[in-house]
Write a protein that holds these residues in place. Structure first.
Motif, mmCIF file in Angstrom:
data_model
loop_
_atom_site.group_PDB
_atom_site.id
_atom_site.type_symbol
_atom_site.label_atom_id
_atom_site.label_comp_id
_atom_site.label_asym_id
_atom_site.label_seq_id
_atom_site.Cartn_x
_atom_site.Cartn_y
_atom_site.Cartn_z
ATOM 1 N N GLY A 49 -20.783 -30.755 -66.300
ATOM 2 C CA GLY A 49 -20.450 -30.077 -65.050
ATOM 3 C C GLY A 49 -21.526 -29.094 -64.645
ATOM 4 N N PHE A 50 -22.137 -29.320 -63.486
ATOM 5 C CA PHE A 50 -23.155 -28.419 -62.946
ATOM 6 C C PHE A 50 -22.469 -27.422 -62.021
ATOM 7 N N MET A 51 -22.457 -26.172 -62.442
ATOM 8 C CA MET A 51 -21.766 -25.123 -61.687
ATOM 9 C C MET A 51 -22.738 -24.356 -60.805
ATOM 10 N N GLY A 52 -22.175 -23.743 -59.735
ATOM 11 C CA GLY A 52 -22.958 -22.843 -58.899
ATOM 12 C C GLY A 52 -23.298 -21.574 -59.655
ATOM 13 N N VAL A 53 -24.397 -20.949 -59.283
ATOM 14 C CA VAL A 53 -24.895 -19.797 -60.025
ATOM 15 C C VAL A 53 -23.917 -18.621 -59.978
ATOM 16 N N GLU A 54 -23.164 -18.474 -58.883
ATOM 17 C CA GLU A 54 -22.182 -17.390 -58.814
ATOM 18 C C GLU A 54 -20.914 -17.737 -59.597
ATOM 19 N N PHE A 55 -20.622 -19.012 -59.702
ATOM 20 C CA PHE A 55 -19.402 -19.421 -60.394
ATOM 21 C C PHE A 55 -19.506 -19.187 -61.902
ATOM 22 N N ILE A 56 -20.690 -19.375 -62.474
ATOM 23 C CA ILE A 56 -20.840 -19.115 -63.921
ATOM 24 C C ILE A 56 -20.692 -17.634 -64.211
ATOM 25 N N SER A 57 -21.052 -16.794 -63.230
ATOM 26 C CA SER A 57 -20.865 -15.359 -63.409
ATOM 27 C C SER A 57 -19.391 -15.001 -63.387
ATOM 28 N N GLU A 58 -18.621 -15.673 -62.527
ATOM 29 C CA GLU A 58 -17.188 -15.396 -62.458
ATOM 30 C C GLU A 58 -16.469 -15.820 -63.735
ATOM 31 N N LYS A 76 -20.530 -20.629 -50.206
ATOM 32 C CA LYS A 76 -19.604 -21.759 -50.171
ATOM 33 C C LYS A 76 -19.818 -22.677 -51.360
ATOM 34 N N TYR A 77 -21.062 -22.912 -51.719
ATOM 35 C CA TYR A 77 -21.383 -23.798 -52.832
ATOM 36 C C TYR A 77 -21.560 -23.037 -54.143
ATOM 37 N N ASP A 78 -22.340 -21.973 -54.101
ATOM 38 C CA ASP A 78 -22.703 -21.280 -55.341
ATOM 39 C C ASP A 78 -21.516 -20.641 -56.041
ATOM 40 N N ALA A 79 -20.465 -20.274 -55.292
ATOM 41 C CA ALA A 79 -19.341 -19.552 -55.885
ATOM 42 C C ALA A 79 -18.126 -20.433 -56.149
ATOM 43 N N HIS A 80 -18.167 -21.720 -55.741
ATOM 44 C CA HIS A 80 -16.946 -22.523 -55.851
ATOM 45 C C HIS A 80 -17.161 -23.942 -56.377
ATOM 46 N N TYR A 81 -18.347 -24.499 -56.268
ATOM 47 C CA TYR A 81 -18.535 -25.921 -56.528
ATOM 48 C C TYR A 81 -18.935 -26.214 -57.977
ATOM 49 N N ILE A 82 -18.448 -27.358 -58.465
ATOM 50 C CA ILE A 82 -18.891 -27.939 -59.730
ATOM 51 C C ILE A 82 -19.208 -29.410 -59.467
ATOM 52 N N LEU A 83 -20.431 -29.802 -59.755
ATOM 53 C CA LEU A 83 -20.840 -31.196 -59.603
ATOM 54 C C LEU A 83 -20.653 -31.928 -60.923
ATOM 55 N N SER A 91 -21.513 -28.322 -71.060
ATOM 56 C CA SER A 91 -22.675 -27.669 -70.460
ATOM 57 C C SER A 91 -23.853 -28.626 -70.344
ATOM 58 N N PRO A 92 -24.433 -28.745 -69.138
ATOM 59 C CA PRO A 92 -25.631 -29.570 -68.990
ATOM 60 C C PRO A 92 -26.917 -28.792 -69.223
ATOM 61 N N GLY A 93 -26.792 -27.479 -69.439
ATOM 62 C CA GLY A 93 -27.973 -26.648 -69.646
ATOM 63 C C GLY A 93 -28.672 -26.246 -68.358
ATOM 64 N N ALA A 94 -27.983 -26.389 -67.226
ATOM 65 C CA ALA A 94 -28.586 -26.022 -65.939
ATOM 66 C C ALA A 94 -27.488 -25.685 -64.938
ATOM 67 N N VAL A 95 -27.826 -24.885 -63.941
ATOM 68 C CA VAL A 95 -26.930 -24.543 -62.838
ATOM 69 C C VAL A 95 -27.686 -24.780 -61.534
ATOM 70 N N PHE A 96 -26.959 -24.847 -60.431
ATOM 71 C CA PHE A 96 -27.625 -24.988 -59.140
ATOM 72 C C PHE A 96 -27.424 -23.734 -58.306
ATOM 73 N N ALA A 97 -28.391 -23.474 -57.435
ATOM 74 C CA ALA A 97 -28.339 -22.325 -56.528
ATOM 75 C C ALA A 97 -28.771 -22.784 -55.139
ATOM 76 N N VAL A 98 -27.793 -22.843 -54.218
ATOM 77 C CA VAL A 98 -28.055 -23.271 -52.840
ATOM 78 C C VAL A 98 -28.305 -22.071 -51.932
ATOM 79 N N ASN A 99 -27.989 -20.863 -52.428
ATOM 80 C CA ASN A 99 -28.062 -19.630 -51.642
ATOM 81 C C ASN A 99 -27.041 -19.616 -50.518
ATOM 82 N N GLN A 100 -25.944 -20.323 -50.703
ATOM 83 C CA GLN A 100 -24.790 -20.239 -49.824
ATOM 84 C C GLN A 100 -23.553 -20.058 -50.696
#
Length: 411
Positions: free
Chosen positions: A147-156, A205-212, A194-203
């Motif tokens: 699961g690739f999480m948004g950068v804000e979501f891993i902080s939450e 909507k995606y960074d705080a809620h999405y998991i790919l 954990s895939p060892g990476a996160v994504f950051a879209v700078n939005q």
């Protein structure tokens, strides 16, 4: 040559009996120029922010997205969809399934949007440019799903970039009623590693809620077999986006919606357009006030040129021609102010683009960009020029006619 225009131009540049009239006329033109400059710079900054936001979502959102108008999911094997899939302009075809779920890591819980995608999602979007960490974009292997999480979501959730314990993902089972005695039986539970990476879209909507994650994981979690919530497309190089979008919409009919990137982010851009419109209206109101300064300079000019007016009357000029002279005088002041304001505004925008004169003030990477982004659109320049000319001409029309009758009445 147009006689009233000739006289008005001479009055504009000639020296008056009272030097204060020249100064007031210059101040009036400067007021119009400053109002025009403010319009050019403000609208260009809004354009810059819009272009900046568009550059963010182009790396995550597909060029075209097909969704169903009613309901959440649909079968991708329908004949019309297969007809779309066979179009020569389609380069990448990706099925996705997106739904809300609850995610738990140790003692922390949060709601997330689980987006299951196929392996070719990597070719569909520039997801690699958004990843941070040591891992690569691998959705699953023969053992586990990632699961690739948004950068804000891993902080939450407090997982960190590399988490050892898997994420527990819960979603309610379809068509199952909750048993109060055993409520957990009404939920599906799956695990993401954990895939060892996160994504950051700078939005957010995606960074705080999405998991790919993988499409197969999403289907297991939400009790679907072949259904999808969207089909995302990438076109071949050189294909015309709007013509292909119209062609697909014609094939699919009213049951489906075909959206481009801007339409997928309609809420964001609608808010920005409303803010831009409100700023435009406020600055136009300020510009109208600045244009009324022209009336003061014209009234003093009319008093200064009383003797000239008598001479013109003796030569056969009527009141209408005399009023037109001063009306053209006010319009010339507005015109020169508008041209000067647009020129200065374009110069300031160029300097901002080149040197970043006005910074956002965050420092230390607090903002995505260090200085206010600027993008000059030709349509905005024409709109501003038309607005200034219209406001300036209308603001002096009635006052000049009134002042001409009052101050230049036959004695």
């Amino acid at each position: 040559m147009n006689f009233p225009l000739f006289i008005a131009r001479r009055y504009l540049f000639s020296k008056k009996k009272h030097n204060a009239i020249n100064i007031i006329s210059a101040i009036s033109a400067c007021g119009v120029a400053l109002g025009t400059l403010a319009l050019v710079c403000t609208l260009s900054v809004f354009n810059g922010f819009q272009d900046m936001v568009a550059s963010f979502f182009t790396a995550f959102d597909p060029e075209l997205k097909i969704t169903v108008r009613e309901g959440k999911v649909f079968a991708p094997s329908s004949p019309t969809l297969q007809q779309v899939k066979s179009l020569p302009e389609i380069d990448i075809w990706t099925e996705t399934l997106e739904e809300n779920a609850m995610v738990q890591y140790k003692d922390r819980q949060a709601m997330a949007v689980i987006k299951g995608v196929e392996d070719n999602f990597r070719q569909l979007t520039s997801i690699d440019s958004l990843l941070y960490g040591t891992g690569t974009f691998l959705l699953n292997d023969s053992i586990v799903d990632y699961g690739f999480m948004g950068v804000e979501f891993i902080s939450e959730l407090g997982t960190g970039l590399h988490f050892v314990n898997p994420l527990s993902v819960y979603a309610p089972k379809r068509n199952v009623r909750v048993n109060i005695a055993n409520p957990t039986a009404a939920f599906n539970r799956e695990y993401l590693f954990s895939p060892g990476a996160v994504f950051a879209v700078n939005q957010q909507k995606y960074d705080a809620h999405y998991i790919l994650t993988s499409l197969s994981f999403a289907r297991r979690l939400f009790d679907y077999e072949t259904e999808v919530s969207a089909i995302e497309l990438k076109l071949k190089p050189g294909a015309d986006l709007h013509s292909v979008q119209k062609k697909i919409a014609t094939i699919l009919g009213d049951r489906f919606t075909v959206q481009n990137r801007y339409e997928q982010q309609a809420d964001v851009f609608r808010i920005m357009e409303i803010e831009k419109l409100i700023s435009y209206l406020f600055l136009t109101f300020i510009l109208a006030i600045a244009c009324f300064n022209v009336i003061g300079s014209l009234s003093m000019l009319i008093l200064d040129k009383r003797e000239d007016v008598e001479t013109l009357r003796n030569l056969g000029a009527d009141d209408r021609l005399i009023a037109r002279i001063f009306l053209l005088e006010g319009r010339l002041i507005t015109l020169f102010g508008a041209l000067a304001g647009i020129a200065l505004g374009l110069l300031l925008c160029f300097l901002q683009q080149r040197f970043g004169l006005i910074s956002l003030g965050g420092g230390n990477g607090a903002f995505v960009v260090d200085a206010y982004p600027v993008s000059v659109h030709a349509t905005d320049i024409f709109l501003i020029f038309g607005t200034v000319i219209a406001v300036g001409f209308l603001s002096v029309w009635y006052p000049v006619r009134y002042l001409s009758r009052r101050l230049l009445g036959k004695r």
